[in-house]
Design a protein around this motif. Structure first.
Motif, PDB file in Angstrom:
ATOM      1  N   TYR A  76     -10.506  -1.182   4.762  1.00  0.00           N
ATOM      2  CA  TYR A  76      -9.457  -0.190   4.520  1.00  0.00           C
ATOM      3  C   TYR A  76      -8.081  -0.747   4.862  1.00  0.00           C
ATOM      4  O   TYR A  76      -7.125  -0.628   4.073  1.00  0.00           O
ATOM      5  CB  TYR A  76      -9.746   1.067   5.343  1.00  0.00           C
ATOM      6  N   PRO A  89      -4.770   1.691  -3.915  1.00  0.00           N
ATOM      7  CA  PRO A  89      -4.743   2.310  -2.575  1.00  0.00           C
ATOM      8  C   PRO A  89      -6.126   2.298  -1.930  1.00  0.00           C
ATOM      9  O   PRO A  89      -7.143   2.405  -2.634  1.00  0.00           O
ATOM     10  CB  PRO A  89      -4.283   3.751  -2.858  1.00  0.00           C
ATOM     11  N   PRO A  90      -6.199   2.132  -0.617  1.00  0.00           N
ATOM     12  CA  PRO A  90      -7.509   2.143   0.053  1.00  0.00           C
ATOM     13  C   PRO A  90      -8.200   3.487  -0.113  1.00  0.00           C
ATOM     14  O   PRO A  90      -7.561   4.541  -0.124  1.00  0.00           O
ATOM     15  CB  PRO A  90      -7.155   1.867   1.516  1.00  0.00           C
ATOM     16  N   ARG A  91      -9.512   3.427  -0.245  1.00  0.00           N
ATOM     17  CA  ARG A  91     -10.306   4.642  -0.469  1.00  0.00           C
ATOM     18  C   ARG A  91     -11.321   4.826   0.651  1.00  0.00           C
ATOM     19  O   ARG A  91     -11.884   3.854   1.156  1.00  0.00           O
ATOM     20  CB  ARG A  91     -11.032   4.546  -1.812  1.00  0.00           C
ATOM     21  N   ARG A 138      -6.885  -3.480   2.496  1.00  0.00           N
ATOM     22  CA  ARG A 138      -6.752  -3.019   1.101  1.00  0.00           C
ATOM     23  C   ARG A 138      -7.468  -3.974   0.149  1.00  0.00           C
ATOM     24  O   ARG A 138      -6.877  -4.563  -0.754  1.00  0.00           O
ATOM     25  CB  ARG A 138      -5.281  -2.882   0.729  1.00  0.00           C
ATOM     26  N   ASP A 180      -9.659  -3.300  -2.075  1.00  0.00           N
ATOM     27  CA  ASP A 180     -10.179  -2.626  -3.271  1.00  0.00           C
ATOM     28  C   ASP A 180     -11.675  -2.356  -3.132  1.00  0.00           C
ATOM     29  O   ASP A 180     -12.464  -2.569  -4.046  1.00  0.00           O
ATOM     30  CB  ASP A 180      -9.902  -3.454  -4.529  1.00  0.00           C
ATOM     31  N   ALA A 240      -7.313  -5.694  -5.307  1.00  0.00           N
ATOM     32  CA  ALA A 240      -6.965  -5.862  -3.893  1.00  0.00           C
ATOM     33  C   ALA A 240      -5.462  -5.977  -3.715  1.00  0.00           C
ATOM     34  O   ALA A 240      -4.791  -6.721  -4.438  1.00  0.00           O
ATOM     35  CB  ALA A 240      -7.649  -7.108  -3.336  1.00  0.00           C
TER      36      ALA A 240
END
Length: 238
Positions: free
Chosen positions: A187, A125-127, A190, A192, A121
Motif C-alpha cells: 500500500y 492509487p493504492p487499494r 503503491r 498497483d 505502479a
C-alpha cells in the motif's frame, strides 16, 4: 538380551523404513510438481543464461526458477553452518542450520513475488480490501495455493529453530504479522496491488498448516538452552 532392548531394536527398522518412505514420497511429489511446471520455468531459462536478469527476478516463473537453481547453494550454506556448530560441540547442529536456511530460502522468494509492482505502479492509487472472504473467491486455485505458500517455510522451520513460536497460536500470529507488514508495504509503495485482509488470512493459515506439519521437531525451551551450549570435552583415559 533384555526383552525391552529387543523390542526397541525390533521397532527401530520399521520406524526407519517409514521415514525413508515418507522422504521418497516427498521427493516424488516435488519431482512431479517440477515436471508439471517445467514448461513455464524453462521459458525463463534462456534469458537468465543470456544475462538478462529482469526475466529472472522480475517474473514469477523466473523467481521460481532461480529459487530452484540456488537450492544447492542453500544446502551448502546449511552444511557449512552445521559443520561449524558441530566443531564447536553444539547439539542439534544440523537441525538448527537447516531450519535457518530453510526459513530464508523458502520465504524470501515468495515475499519478493508479492512485492513485484504491477503495470500501474506509482500511478494507480493504492487499494485496500478489508471485507473478509470477499477476495477469496477471486483468487483461483493458483492464487490460493501461492498465498498459502508465502509464509509456509517460515511456519514450518521457525518453531524448529526457536522455542518462542513453537505453538499454533504463535505461528498464526507470526504469519499474520508478517503478512500485514507485506500488505502495508504494498500500500505504502503503491505497487498497483490490492492490500487485502484475505491475503493475510490465507498467508497465516498456510503458516499454521506448515507449522503443524513440523510439530514433531518443534523446539522446547529447555532444549533450546542446552543446544546452544557447547558440549564439554572430556579427556580420554587409557
Amino acid at each position: 538380551m533384555n526383552d525391552d532392548t529387543g523390542s526397541i531394536a525390533a521397532a527401530s527398522p520399521p520406524r526407519r523404513t517409514r521415514r525413508i518412505v515418507l522422504l521418497g514420497l516427498a521427493a516424488l511429489a516435488v519431482a512431479s510438481a517440477l515436471f508439471a511446471a517445467r514448461g513455464p520455468l524453462m521459458m525463463s531459462a534462456p534469458a537468465c543464461m543470456a544475462g538478462r536478469w529482469d526475466p529472472c527476478f522480475g517474473t514469477f516463473n523466473g523467481v521460481v526458477l532461480m529459487t530452484l537453481v540456488t537450492l544447492p547453494l542453500a544446502l551448502l550454506v546449511a552444511w557449512a553452518r552445521a559443520r561449524r556448530r558441530r566443531t564447536a560441540g553444539v547439539a542439534s547442529a544440523w537441525r538448527m542450520s537447516l531450519a535457518e536456511v530453510g526459513m530464508i530460502h523458502g520465504t524470501v522468494p515468495f515475499v519478493w513475488m508479492t512485492m513485484m509492482p504491477g503495470g500501474g505502479a506509482g500511478v494507480v492509487p493504492p487499494r485496500v480490501s478489508l471485507v473478509p472472504l470477499r477476495d477469496l473467491v477471486t483468487m483461483g486455485p493458483v492464487g490460493l495455493g501461492g498465498n498459502l505458500l508465502v509464509f509456509a517455510a517460515l511456519g514450518f522451520f521457525a518453531p524448529i529453530r526457536f522455542a518462542a513460536p513453537a505453538s499454533a497460536p504463535r505461528i498464526l500470529a507470526l504469519g499474520a504479522g508478517c503478512s500485514v507488514l507485506v500488505e502495508t508495504a504494498q500500500y505504502v509503495l503503491r505497487l498497483d496491488r490490492v492490500s487485502s485482509v484475505d491475503d493475510v488470512l490465507v498467508n497465516a493459515t498456510g503458516a499454521v498448516l506448515a507449522g503443524l506439519a513440523s510439530r514433531r521437531w518443534w523446539r522446547r525451551p529447555a532444549e533450546e538452552t542446552l543446544s546452544e551450549r557447547p558440549r564439554p570435552v572430556t579427556a580420554a583415559t587409557g
